[in-house]
Design a protein around this motif. Sequence first.
Motif, mmCIF file in Angstrom:
data_model
loop_
_atom_site.group_PDB
_atom_site.id
_atom_site.type_symbol
_atom_site.label_atom_id
_atom_site.label_comp_id
_atom_site.label_asym_id
_atom_site.label_seq_id
_atom_site.Cartn_x
_atom_site.Cartn_y
_atom_site.Cartn_z
ATOM 1 N N UNK A 8 0.294 10.262 -6.874
ATOM 2 C CA UNK A 8 0.406 9.775 -5.509
ATOM 3 C C UNK A 8 0.839 10.943 -4.625
ATOM 4 N N UNK A 9 -0.008 11.296 -3.651
ATOM 5 C CA UNK A 9 0.267 12.450 -2.794
ATOM 6 C C UNK A 9 0.656 11.924 -1.415
ATOM 7 N N UNK A 10 1.953 11.981 -1.120
ATOM 8 C CA UNK A 10 2.490 11.361 0.090
ATOM 9 C C UNK A 10 3.792 12.055 0.460
ATOM 10 N N UNK B 154 9.555 6.802 2.291
ATOM 11 C CA UNK B 154 9.491 5.352 2.450
ATOM 12 C C UNK B 154 8.124 4.816 2.059
ATOM 13 N N UNK B 155 7.077 5.516 2.484
ATOM 14 C CA UNK B 155 5.730 5.065 2.140
ATOM 15 C C UNK B 155 5.449 5.264 0.652
ATOM 16 N N UNK B 156 6.025 6.287 0.041
ATOM 17 C CA UNK B 156 5.884 6.453 -1.410
ATOM 18 C C UNK B 156 6.457 5.246 -2.140
ATOM 19 N N UNK B 157 7.642 4.826 -1.712
ATOM 20 C CA UNK B 157 8.275 3.670 -2.371
ATOM 21 C C UNK B 157 7.446 2.400 -2.168
ATOM 22 N N UNK B 158 6.843 2.255 -0.991
ATOM 23 C CA UNK B 158 6.015 1.074 -0.745
ATOM 24 C C UNK B 158 4.792 1.063 -1.658
ATOM 25 N N UNK B 159 4.124 2.203 -1.771
ATOM 26 C CA UNK B 159 2.940 2.286 -2.630
ATOM 27 C C UNK B 159 3.330 2.064 -4.094
ATOM 28 N N UNK B 160 4.457 2.640 -4.496
ATOM 29 C CA UNK B 160 4.946 2.428 -5.867
ATOM 30 C C UNK B 160 5.171 0.945 -6.145
ATOM 31 N N UNK B 161 5.758 0.241 -5.190
ATOM 32 C CA UNK B 161 6.007 -1.195 -5.366
ATOM 33 C C UNK B 161 4.705 -1.967 -5.464
ATOM 34 N N UNK C 183 4.457 11.705 -8.270
ATOM 35 C CA UNK C 183 4.332 11.957 -6.839
ATOM 36 C C UNK C 183 4.279 13.442 -6.528
ATOM 37 N N UNK C 184 3.532 13.768 -5.472
ATOM 38 C CA UNK C 184 3.503 15.111 -4.894
ATOM 39 C C UNK C 184 3.661 14.960 -3.385
#
Length: 270
Positions: free
Chosen positions: A12-14, A18-25, A36-37
């Motif tokens: 996941x490249x972000x 906050x948006x990383x955590x949303x995509x992870x969820x 993540x990167x």
Amino acid sequence: MSQFASPMTILMVEDNALQRRQIEAQLQPLGHRLEAAANGQEALDRLREGDYDLVIMDAVMPSMDGFKACELIKADPATADIPVIVLTALSRDAKDRSYAAGADDFLRKPANTLLLQVRVQTHLRIRGLSRSFAAPLPPAKAKVLVVSTSALVRSQVQNHFGKDLAAFLEAQGESQARAQILAHRPDVLVLDTDLLEGSAEALAVAMHEAEDLRDIPILLLHSPGELETWARAEAPLADALEKPLAAPETRRRVGLLAKLAHLQQLAGGA
């Protein structure tokens, strides 16, 4: 929810935490490994060092943006076959720029959870199956069943994809669709939520419960807001497309599922 023998690895490249955590969820229920990167350059470094099955790429990031990173991923023979989904809040020409850079798919932020999940699962299934073949044979004409009460929708799917590229069957309601499926065993089911009779959801669930039919990929054609209902029902889908239909996206979505169906057939005959 995972449909894989073992978890696959998603990069996941972000740059936004906050948006990383949303995509992870959103992706956590699928059961895959998530790494993540923070930008395009870090993504390239990680791809050179690790073994990844899918990249989810933001567009606007420091150091190197997602468009440039996608171009470089697809230009490198070592990483060119890794599917890249661009996920961005950019509007205007972001979709065209993503596909021009070589992206395999495109979604706008904030992504609908069901849509993100089914796209990720479909690309990962294709990735896993593709690795089983050194050079898969060119697909024969896909047999596509289009189920909709709308003559316009049935015609658009066929014309957008190309009548020379697939053999099309039609049905207007659930009972007629069931008869077509049993008689002709389509490779892909394009299923509108608007049927003359019966329920699109019931048909999708029945196919999933039938062992000899559950591998037929389903593309759901839906109106705005309808995906939330499908997410609660957990009806099986391989992809979804919002109406009204646009030719480039219809072509891309049907083509993706035709490719999946072809690889599944090769794997089944191997």
